[in-house]
Design a protein around this motif. Structure first.
Motif, PDB file in Angstrom:
ATOM      1  N   LEU A  73      -4.600 115.067 -21.865  1.00 40.12           N
ATOM      2  CA  LEU A  73      -5.619 115.349 -22.885  1.00 40.12           C
ATOM      3  C   LEU A  73      -4.994 115.565 -24.263  1.00 40.12           C
ATOM      4  CD1 LEU A  73      -8.191 117.603 -21.023  1.00 40.12           C
ATOM      5  CD2 LEU A  73      -8.483 115.263 -21.850  1.00 40.12           C
ATOM      6  N   PHE A  74      -3.844 116.248 -24.313  1.00 41.22           N
ATOM      7  CA  PHE A  74      -3.172 116.444 -25.597  1.00 41.22           C
ATOM      8  C   PHE A  74      -2.738 115.108 -26.197  1.00 41.22           C
ATOM      9  CE2 PHE A  74       0.752 117.124 -28.032  1.00 41.22           C
ATOM     10  CZ  PHE A  74       0.238 117.928 -29.044  1.00 41.22           C
ATOM     11  N   PHE A  75      -2.164 114.245 -25.360  1.00 42.75           N
ATOM     12  CA  PHE A  75      -1.721 112.935 -25.842  1.00 42.75           C
ATOM     13  C   PHE A  75      -2.889 112.096 -26.341  1.00 42.75           C
ATOM     14  CE2 PHE A  75      -0.150 108.575 -25.237  1.00 42.75           C
ATOM     15  CZ  PHE A  75       1.016 108.648 -25.985  1.00 42.75           C
ATOM     16  N   ILE A  76      -3.982 112.082 -25.599  1.00 45.52           N
ATOM     17  CA  ILE A  76      -5.153 111.298 -26.011  1.00 45.52           C
ATOM     18  C   ILE A  76      -5.796 111.898 -27.260  1.00 45.52           C
ATOM     19  CG2 ILE A  76      -7.483 110.622 -25.294  1.00 45.52           C
ATOM     20  CD1 ILE A  76      -6.322 110.141 -22.516  1.00 45.52           C
ATOM     21  N   MET A  77      -5.787 113.225 -27.392  1.00 43.62           N
ATOM     22  CA  MET A  77      -6.334 113.859 -28.603  1.00 43.62           C
ATOM     23  C   MET A  77      -5.494 113.513 -29.836  1.00 43.62           C
ATOM     24  SD  MET A  77      -9.095 115.103 -27.684  1.00 43.62           S
ATOM     25  CE  MET A  77      -9.626 116.084 -29.048  1.00 43.62           C
ATOM     26  N   VAL A  78      -4.179 113.444 -29.674  1.00 45.37           N
ATOM     27  CA  VAL A  78      -3.321 113.029 -30.792  1.00 45.37           C
ATOM     28  C   VAL A  78      -3.627 111.578 -31.178  1.00 45.37           C
ATOM     29  CG1 VAL A  78      -0.923 112.540 -31.450  1.00 45.37           C
ATOM     30  CG2 VAL A  78      -1.482 114.688 -30.327  1.00 45.37           C
ATOM     31  N   LEU A  79      -3.822 110.725 -30.188  1.00 39.91           N
ATOM     32  CA  LEU A  79      -4.184 109.337 -30.472  1.00 39.91           C
ATOM     33  C   LEU A  79      -5.528 109.240 -31.194  1.00 39.91           C
ATOM     34  CD1 LEU A  79      -3.233 107.370 -27.255  1.00 39.91           C
ATOM     35  CD2 LEU A  79      -2.157 107.256 -29.484  1.00 39.91           C
ATOM     36  N   LEU A  80      -6.502 109.951 -30.703  1.00 37.77           N
ATOM     37  CA  LEU A  80      -7.822 109.917 -31.342  1.00 37.77           C
ATOM     38  C   LEU A  80      -7.784 110.526 -32.737  1.00 37.77           C
ATOM     39  CD1 LEU A  80     -10.170 110.745 -28.332  1.00 37.77           C
ATOM     40  CD2 LEU A  80      -9.844 108.556 -29.494  1.00 37.77           C
ATOM     41  N   GLY A  81      -6.973 111.584 -32.936  1.00 36.09           N
ATOM     42  CA  GLY A  81      -6.816 112.170 -34.267  1.00 36.09           C
ATOM     43  C   GLY A  81      -6.199 111.178 -35.245  1.00 36.09           C
ATOM     44  N   GLY A  82      -5.193 110.433 -34.788  1.00 37.13           N
ATOM     45  CA  GLY A  82      -4.590 109.402 -35.635  1.00 37.13           C
ATOM     46  C   GLY A  82      -5.557 108.279 -35.959  1.00 37.13           C
ATOM     47  N   LEU A  83      -6.331 107.876 -34.968  1.00 33.41           N
ATOM     48  CA  LEU A  83      -7.335 106.837 -35.197  1.00 33.41           C
ATOM     49  C   LEU A  83      -8.404 107.305 -36.173  1.00 33.41           C
ATOM     50  CD1 LEU A  83      -8.377 104.036 -34.408  1.00 33.41           C
ATOM     51  CD2 LEU A  83      -9.653 105.147 -32.570  1.00 33.41           C
ATOM     52  N   TYR A  84      -8.857 108.539 -36.033  1.00 34.51           N
ATOM     53  CA  TYR A  84      -9.849 109.082 -36.960  1.00 34.51           C
ATOM     54  C   TYR A  84      -9.284 109.158 -38.377  1.00 34.51           C
ATOM     55  CZ  TYR A  84     -12.987 112.262 -39.335  1.00 34.51           C
ATOM     56  OH  TYR A  84     -13.838 112.822 -40.251  1.00 34.51           O
ATOM     57  N   HIS A  85      -8.029 109.568 -38.505  1.00 34.76           N
ATOM     58  CA  HIS A  85      -7.409 109.660 -39.831  1.00 34.76           C
ATOM     59  C   HIS A  85      -7.322 108.273 -40.488  1.00 34.76           C
ATOM     60  CE1 HIS A  85      -4.869 110.995 -43.066  1.00 34.76           C
ATOM     61  NE2 HIS A  85      -3.967 110.082 -42.741  1.00 34.76           N
ATOM     62  N   GLU A  86      -6.918 107.265 -39.723  1.00 32.67           N
ATOM     63  CA  GLU A  86      -6.846 105.906 -40.270  1.00 32.67           C
ATOM     64  C   GLU A  86      -8.233 105.399 -40.644  1.00 32.67           C
ATOM     65  OE1 GLU A  86      -4.192 104.196 -41.025  1.00 32.67           O
ATOM     66  OE2 GLU A  86      -2.854 105.751 -40.292  1.00 32.67           O
ATOM     67  N   TRP A  87      -9.228 105.698 -39.830  1.00 34.68           N
ATOM     68  CA  TRP A  87     -10.585 105.266 -40.121  1.00 34.68           C
ATOM     69  C   TRP A  87     -11.116 105.996 -41.352  1.00 34.68           C
ATOM     70  CZ3 TRP A  87     -15.344 108.055 -38.712  1.00 34.68           C
ATOM     71  CH2 TRP A  87     -16.494 107.329 -38.999  1.00 34.68           C
ATOM     72  N   ASN A  88     -10.809 107.300 -41.469  1.00 35.07           N
ATOM     73  CA  ASN A  88     -11.281 108.100 -42.616  1.00 35.07           C
ATOM     74  C   ASN A  88     -10.631 107.649 -43.922  1.00 35.07           C
ATOM     75  OD1 ASN A  88     -12.791 110.084 -43.814  1.00 35.07           O
ATOM     76  ND2 ASN A  88     -11.290 111.701 -43.416  1.00 35.07           N
ATOM     77  N   GLN A  89      -9.377 107.210 -43.862  1.00 40.93           N
ATOM     78  CA  GLN A  89      -8.672 106.742 -45.052  1.00 40.93           C
ATOM     79  C   GLN A  89      -9.081 105.321 -45.446  1.00 40.93           C
ATOM     80  OE1 GLN A  89      -6.534 108.493 -47.022  1.00 40.93           O
ATOM     81  NE2 GLN A  89      -7.130 110.243 -45.768  1.00 40.93           N
ATOM     82  N   GLY A  90      -9.790 104.634 -44.583  1.00 42.49           N
ATOM     83  CA  GLY A  90     -10.259 103.286 -44.898  1.00 42.49           C
ATOM     84  C   GLY A  90      -9.256 102.198 -44.589  1.00 42.49           C
ATOM     85  N   ALA A  91      -8.225 102.510 -43.814  1.00 38.37           N
ATOM     86  CA  ALA A  91      -7.199 101.496 -43.499  1.00 38.37           C
ATOM     87  C   ALA A  91      -7.695 100.485 -42.494  1.00 38.37           C
ATOM     88  CB  ALA A  91      -5.947 102.191 -42.972  1.00 38.37           C
ATOM     89  N   LEU A  92      -8.749 100.783 -41.766  1.00 39.00           N
ATOM     90  CA  LEU A  92      -9.250  99.855 -40.753  1.00 39.00           C
ATOM     91  C   LEU A  92     -10.313  98.891 -41.278  1.00 39.00           C
ATOM     92  CD1 LEU A  92      -9.488 102.287 -37.740  1.00 39.00           C
ATOM     93  CD2 LEU A  92      -7.654 100.721 -38.306  1.00 39.00           C
ATOM     94  N   GLN A  93     -10.723  99.057 -42.519  1.00 38.96           N
ATOM     95  CA  GLN A  93     -11.735  98.160 -43.102  1.00 38.96           C
ATOM     96  C   GLN A  93     -11.012  96.986 -43.758  1.00 38.96           C
ATOM     97  OE1 GLN A  93     -13.934 100.590 -45.779  1.00 38.96           O
ATOM     98  NE2 GLN A  93     -14.972 101.714 -44.147  1.00 38.96           N
ATOM     99  N   TRP A  94     -11.187  95.807 -43.167  1.00 40.46           N
ATOM    100  CA  TRP A  94     -10.466  94.644 -43.668  1.00 40.46           C
ATOM    101  C   TRP A  94     -11.074  94.131 -44.973  1.00 40.46           C
ATOM    102  CZ3 TRP A  94      -5.939  92.657 -42.729  1.00 40.46           C
ATOM    103  CH2 TRP A  94      -5.655  91.396 -43.206  1.00 40.46           C
ATOM    104  N   ALA A  95     -12.370  93.990 -45.016  1.00 44.26           N
ATOM    105  CA  ALA A  95     -13.032  93.469 -46.212  1.00 44.26           C
ATOM    106  C   ALA A  95     -13.764  94.618 -46.907  1.00 44.26           C
ATOM    107  CB  ALA A  95     -14.010  92.380 -45.860  1.00 44.26           C
ATOM    108  N   ASP A  96     -13.655  94.664 -48.201  1.00 41.07           N
ATOM    109  CA  ASP A  96     -14.331  95.716 -48.978  1.00 41.07           C
ATOM    110  C   ASP A  96     -15.677  95.262 -49.459  1.00 41.07           C
ATOM    111  OD1 ASP A  96     -12.275  97.573 -48.721  1.00 41.07           O
ATOM    112  OD2 ASP A  96     -11.180  96.659 -50.387  1.00 41.07           O
TER     113      ASP A  96
END
Length: 117
Positions: A94-117
């Protein structure tokens, strides 16, 4: 002795004659510039080498590599399930998966996953 010297002579002369004939017959009269230029993975070799590189593409590639390595780290968790303590295994997983999900949320929140603006 004569047979040995004759076979040595033939084993050196015959391949030499074949190589000379092959090189003279394989010469192309027209040298095509396109065929003689190196192939660079779909890029036009005649254009400028200083073309701009997409930073967004680089970020997506780095994110993919990070998550790909983390998926490879998740696979042994299933294997050690039977031989480990269930409470420690659940907490670590659970700790490992939470770290993964936290990283994914951070990338999504920063807008790095949006290819086209």
């Amino acid at each position: 002795m004569l047979i040995l010297s004759m076979s040595t002579f033939i084993s050196f002369i015959l391949p030499t004659i074949v190589m000379i004939i092959a090189t003279t017959l394989s010469k192309k009269i027209i040298n095509d510039r396109e065929k003689s230029s190196p192939f660079e993975c779909g890029f036009d070799p005649k254009s400028s080498a200083r073309m701009p590189f997409s930073l967004r593409f680089f970020l997506i590639a780095v994110i993919f590599l990070i998550f790909d390595v983390e998926i490879a780290l998740i696979l042994p968790i299933v294997i050690i399930f039977k031989t480990s303590n269930i409470m420690i295994w659940t907490t670590a997983t659970l700790f490992f998966i939470m770290v993964l999900l936290g990283g994914l949320y951070h990338e999504w929140n920063q807008g790095a996953l949006q290819w086209a603006d």
